[in-house]
Design a protein around this motif. Structure first.
Motif, PDB file in Angstrom:
ATOM      1  N   ILE A 120      -7.832  -0.993   6.377  1.00 14.72           N
ATOM      2  CA  ILE A 120      -7.768  -2.033   5.355  1.00 14.72           C
ATOM      3  C   ILE A 120      -7.488  -3.371   6.047  1.00 14.72           C
ATOM      4  O   ILE A 120      -6.549  -3.473   6.847  1.00 14.72           O
ATOM      5  CB  ILE A 120      -6.653  -1.739   4.334  1.00 14.72           C
ATOM      6  CG1 ILE A 120      -6.919  -0.395   3.636  1.00 14.72           C
ATOM      7  CG2 ILE A 120      -6.525  -2.877   3.321  1.00 14.72           C
ATOM      8  CD1 ILE A 120      -5.750   0.105   2.803  1.00 14.72           C
ATOM      9  N   ILE A 121      -8.307  -4.366   5.766  1.00 16.47           N
ATOM     10  CA  ILE A 121      -8.099  -5.702   6.324  1.00 16.47           C
ATOM     11  C   ILE A 121      -7.701  -6.631   5.188  1.00 16.47           C
ATOM     12  O   ILE A 121      -8.490  -6.888   4.275  1.00 16.47           O
ATOM     13  CB  ILE A 121      -9.366  -6.213   7.028  1.00 16.47           C
ATOM     14  CG1 ILE A 121      -9.763  -5.259   8.172  1.00 16.47           C
ATOM     15  CG2 ILE A 121      -9.140  -7.626   7.573  1.00 16.47           C
ATOM     16  CD1 ILE A 121     -11.061  -5.626   8.847  1.00 16.47           C
ATOM     17  N   ARG A 122      -6.462  -7.104   5.213  1.00 16.31           N
ATOM     18  CA  ARG A 122      -5.945  -7.951   4.152  1.00 16.31           C
ATOM     19  C   ARG A 122      -6.140  -9.429   4.475  1.00 16.31           C
ATOM     20  O   ARG A 122      -6.432  -9.806   5.616  1.00 16.31           O
ATOM     21  CB  ARG A 122      -4.454  -7.671   3.923  1.00 16.31           C
ATOM     22  CG  ARG A 122      -4.202  -6.317   3.303  1.00 16.31           C
ATOM     23  CD  ARG A 122      -2.817  -6.154   2.734  1.00 16.31           C
ATOM     24  NE  ARG A 122      -1.769  -6.943   3.357  1.00 16.31           N
ATOM     25  CZ  ARG A 122      -0.495  -6.562   3.408  1.00 16.31           C
ATOM     26  NH1 ARG A 122      -0.126  -5.399   2.912  1.00 16.31           N
ATOM     27  NH2 ARG A 122       0.413  -7.343   3.975  1.00 16.31           N
ATOM     28  N   GLU A 123      -5.913 -10.242   3.455  1.00 18.32           N
ATOM     29  CA  GLU A 123      -6.106 -11.686   3.597  1.00 18.32           C
ATOM     30  C   GLU A 123      -5.058 -12.325   4.507  1.00 18.32           C
ATOM     31  O   GLU A 123      -5.265 -13.426   5.036  1.00 18.32           O
ATOM     32  CB  GLU A 123      -6.072 -12.359   2.222  1.00 18.32           C
ATOM     33  CG  GLU A 123      -4.707 -12.398   1.536  1.00 18.32           C
ATOM     34  CD  GLU A 123      -4.261 -11.049   0.959  1.00 18.32           C
ATOM     35  OE1 GLU A 123      -3.091 -10.936   0.551  1.00 18.32           O
ATOM     36  OE2 GLU A 123      -5.097 -10.117   0.912  1.00 18.32           O
ATOM     37  N   ASP A 124      -3.922 -11.637   4.734  1.00 20.37           N
ATOM     38  CA  ASP A 124      -2.875 -12.224   5.569  1.00 20.37           C
ATOM     39  C   ASP A 124      -2.934 -11.760   7.025  1.00 20.37           C
ATOM     40  O   ASP A 124      -2.013 -12.037   7.806  1.00 20.37           O
ATOM     41  CB  ASP A 124      -1.490 -11.943   4.971  1.00 20.37           C
ATOM     42  CG  ASP A 124      -1.234 -10.457   4.756  1.00 20.37           C
ATOM     43  OD1 ASP A 124      -2.180  -9.652   4.867  1.00 20.37           O
ATOM     44  OD2 ASP A 124      -0.074 -10.084   4.460  1.00 20.37           O
ATOM     45  N   ALA A 125      -4.000 -11.056   7.410  1.00 19.70           N
ATOM     46  CA  ALA A 125      -4.183 -10.701   8.824  1.00 19.70           C
ATOM     47  C   ALA A 125      -4.453 -11.969   9.628  1.00 19.70           C
ATOM     48  O   ALA A 125      -5.002 -12.948   9.112  1.00 19.70           O
ATOM     49  CB  ALA A 125      -5.338  -9.714   8.977  1.00 19.70           C
ATOM     50  N   GLU A 163       0.811  -1.222   0.000  1.00 20.43           N
ATOM     51  CA  GLU A 163       0.000   0.000   0.000  1.00 20.43           C
ATOM     52  C   GLU A 163       0.843   1.270   0.000  1.00 20.43           C
ATOM     53  O   GLU A 163       0.306   2.363  -0.194  1.00 20.43           O
ATOM     54  CB  GLU A 163      -0.922   0.008   1.242  1.00 20.43           C
ATOM     55  CG  GLU A 163      -1.993  -1.071   1.244  1.00 20.43           C
ATOM     56  CD  GLU A 163      -1.492  -2.432   1.690  1.00 20.43           C
ATOM     57  OE1 GLU A 163      -2.254  -3.410   1.599  1.00 20.43           O
ATOM     58  OE2 GLU A 163      -0.311  -2.530   2.136  1.00 20.43           O
ATOM     59  N   ILE A 164       2.152   1.156   0.215  1.00 19.18           N
ATOM     60  CA  ILE A 164       3.008   2.341   0.336  1.00 19.18           C
ATOM     61  C   ILE A 164       3.875   2.515  -0.907  1.00 19.18           C
ATOM     62  O   ILE A 164       4.670   1.624  -1.242  1.00 19.18           O
ATOM     63  CB  ILE A 164       3.917   2.242   1.579  1.00 19.18           C
ATOM     64  CG1 ILE A 164       3.088   1.982   2.839  1.00 19.18           C
ATOM     65  CG2 ILE A 164       4.728   3.518   1.737  1.00 19.18           C
ATOM     66  CD1 ILE A 164       3.907   1.879   4.112  1.00 19.18           C
ATOM     67  N   PRO A 165       3.771   3.652  -1.585  1.00 15.97           N
ATOM     68  CA  PRO A 165       4.666   3.906  -2.727  1.00 15.97           C
ATOM     69  C   PRO A 165       6.123   4.014  -2.271  1.00 15.97           C
ATOM     70  O   PRO A 165       6.405   4.458  -1.153  1.00 15.97           O
ATOM     71  CB  PRO A 165       4.167   5.261  -3.265  1.00 15.97           C
ATOM     72  CG  PRO A 165       2.778   5.408  -2.733  1.00 15.97           C
ATOM     73  CD  PRO A 165       2.775   4.722  -1.408  1.00 15.97           C
ATOM     74  N   SER A 166       7.040   3.621  -3.116  1.00 15.66           N
ATOM     75  CA  SER A 166       8.464   3.667  -2.792  1.00 15.66           C
ATOM     76  C   SER A 166       8.900   5.099  -2.482  1.00 15.66           C
ATOM     77  O   SER A 166       8.510   6.052  -3.171  1.00 15.66           O
ATOM     78  CB  SER A 166       9.291   3.113  -3.946  1.00 15.66           C
ATOM     79  OG  SER A 166       8.975   1.753  -4.172  1.00 15.66           O
ATOM     80  N   GLY A 167       9.713   5.244  -1.432  1.00 20.18           N
ATOM     81  CA  GLY A 167      10.293   6.536  -1.083  1.00 20.18           C
ATOM     82  C   GLY A 167       9.324   7.566  -0.551  1.00 20.18           C
ATOM     83  O   GLY A 167       9.663   8.755  -0.511  1.00 20.18           O
ATOM     84  N   SER A 168       8.141   7.153  -0.099  1.00 20.04           N
ATOM     85  CA  SER A 168       7.117   8.131   0.294  1.00 20.04           C
ATOM     86  C   SER A 168       6.992   8.333   1.803  1.00 20.04           C
ATOM     87  O   SER A 168       6.230   9.180   2.259  1.00 20.04           O
ATOM     88  CB  SER A 168       5.753   7.695  -0.256  1.00 20.04           C
ATOM     89  OG  SER A 168       5.349   6.463   0.302  1.00 20.04           O
TER      90      SER A 168
END
Length: 307
Positions: free
Chosen positions: A273-278, A17-22
């Motif tokens: 955000i709830i992901r499948e790997d939670a 979810e995080i852009p590189s370098g942000s």
């Protein structure tokens, strides 16, 4: 200033979810490796724990802007008599992944702080050499940097951002932020508190680090969000944030801590955000902690009867 915050329930080894370098600052406290009264049996081995740290370090290298800071609040962990050098291994892994080891701050807790038992009591009982074990009242704040920082960045900031980001020198000097030892009261393990059963650090630690290493309007990341302290403080200080927490059972605690229901009053934007790997870990860990406490109490009582 209106801010935004994204809380992702999922594994921080994948921060898609995080852009590189942000990201401009990381403030976190990784799980204390299989600590008997916090995370008993969470990891199959110390190597598995270090693999988590390395995978996270690689993602931090990707998402953290050049020259910016990653802070880890951690300590050595003793399990069944063996001491694991967690801070040293985190520094080693971060440096191997391309970070610069910038500084280390010792967080000193009040002298009267006792977690479960006083280790010094072993010597008091025997009063002989080789029985000494000190009571631990400190943790370490490791400060690592993603390469050199270009200070032209500061000159190019808008004047109002620089003004809002200035450090309060009275607090800096009066509270002795300038020392490599910070004396800060820990979150006491009292029943009924919001963080009950969670190894949370006090607000004052992220508050100082966020003020010292980021500017208003920038983005702070905590890859091991826990009870949500970093997000809470980032919001209070006008910073945006990402927070990753794998344990979905902490959702209610996090949302209560960050006043999720009050977000419309400030116009801050908070996404969950709830992901499948939670995963669901809190109940499992609390059951193990309860068993660990029972074993410890039995040993104490047995020792008292035998003395």
């Amino acid at each position: 200033m209106r801010t935004w915050h994204r809380i992702i329930f999922g594994d921080c080894r994948d921060m898609r979810e995080i852009p590189s370098g942000s990201v401009h600052l990381v403030v976190t406290s990784p799980p204390y490796y299989n600590a008997p009264f916090d995370y008993p049996g969470l990891f199959k081995s110390y190597d598995e724990y270090l693999a988590l740290i390395r995978a996270t370090a690689r993602e931090l290298k990707r998402v953290l802007a050049k020259g910016r800071i990653a802070c880890f609040v951690t300590q050595d962990v003793r399990i069944e008599g063996k001491l694991y050098p967690v801070p040293a291994d985190i520094v080693r892994i971060m440096c191997e992944e391309g970070f610069i080891y910038r500084d280390r701050i010792v967080w000193k807790k009040p002298e009267g702080y006792v977690r479960i038992s006083r280790r010094s009591g072993v010597l008091i009982q025997h009063r002989l050499p080789m029985y000494f074990y000190p009571d631990n009242i400190y943790e370490e704040i490791l400060i690592l940097q993603n390469g050199e920082f270009d200070y032209d960045y500061v000159k190019e900031l808008k004047p109002e951002i620089r003004d809002k980001s200035r450090i309060d020198i009275n607090r800096f000097q009066g509270e002795k932020w300038y020392l490599s030892i910070w004396e800060i009261t820990n979150v006491l393990p009292l029943g009924g508190r919001l963080e009950e059963g969670i190894a949370a650090f006090p607000d004052e630690i992220p508050r100082r680090l966020i003020r010292l290493f980021s500017f208003v309007g920038e983005t702070v990341l905590d890859p091991f969000l826990g009870s949500g302290t970093t997000t809470k403080v980032a919001r209070e200080l006008g910073r945006n944030s990402y927070g990753y927490e794998i344990d979905l059972e902490l959702k209610d605690t996090i949302l209560r801590k960050i006043n999720y229901q009050q977000r419309t009053l400030t116009e801050d934007k908070i996404d969950v955000i709830i992901r499948e790997d939670a995963k669901r870990l809190r109940t499992f860990l609390q059951e193990r902690v309860h068993k660990q406490r029972s074993v410890t109490e039995k040993k104490k009582n047995s020792g008292s009867r035998g003395s």
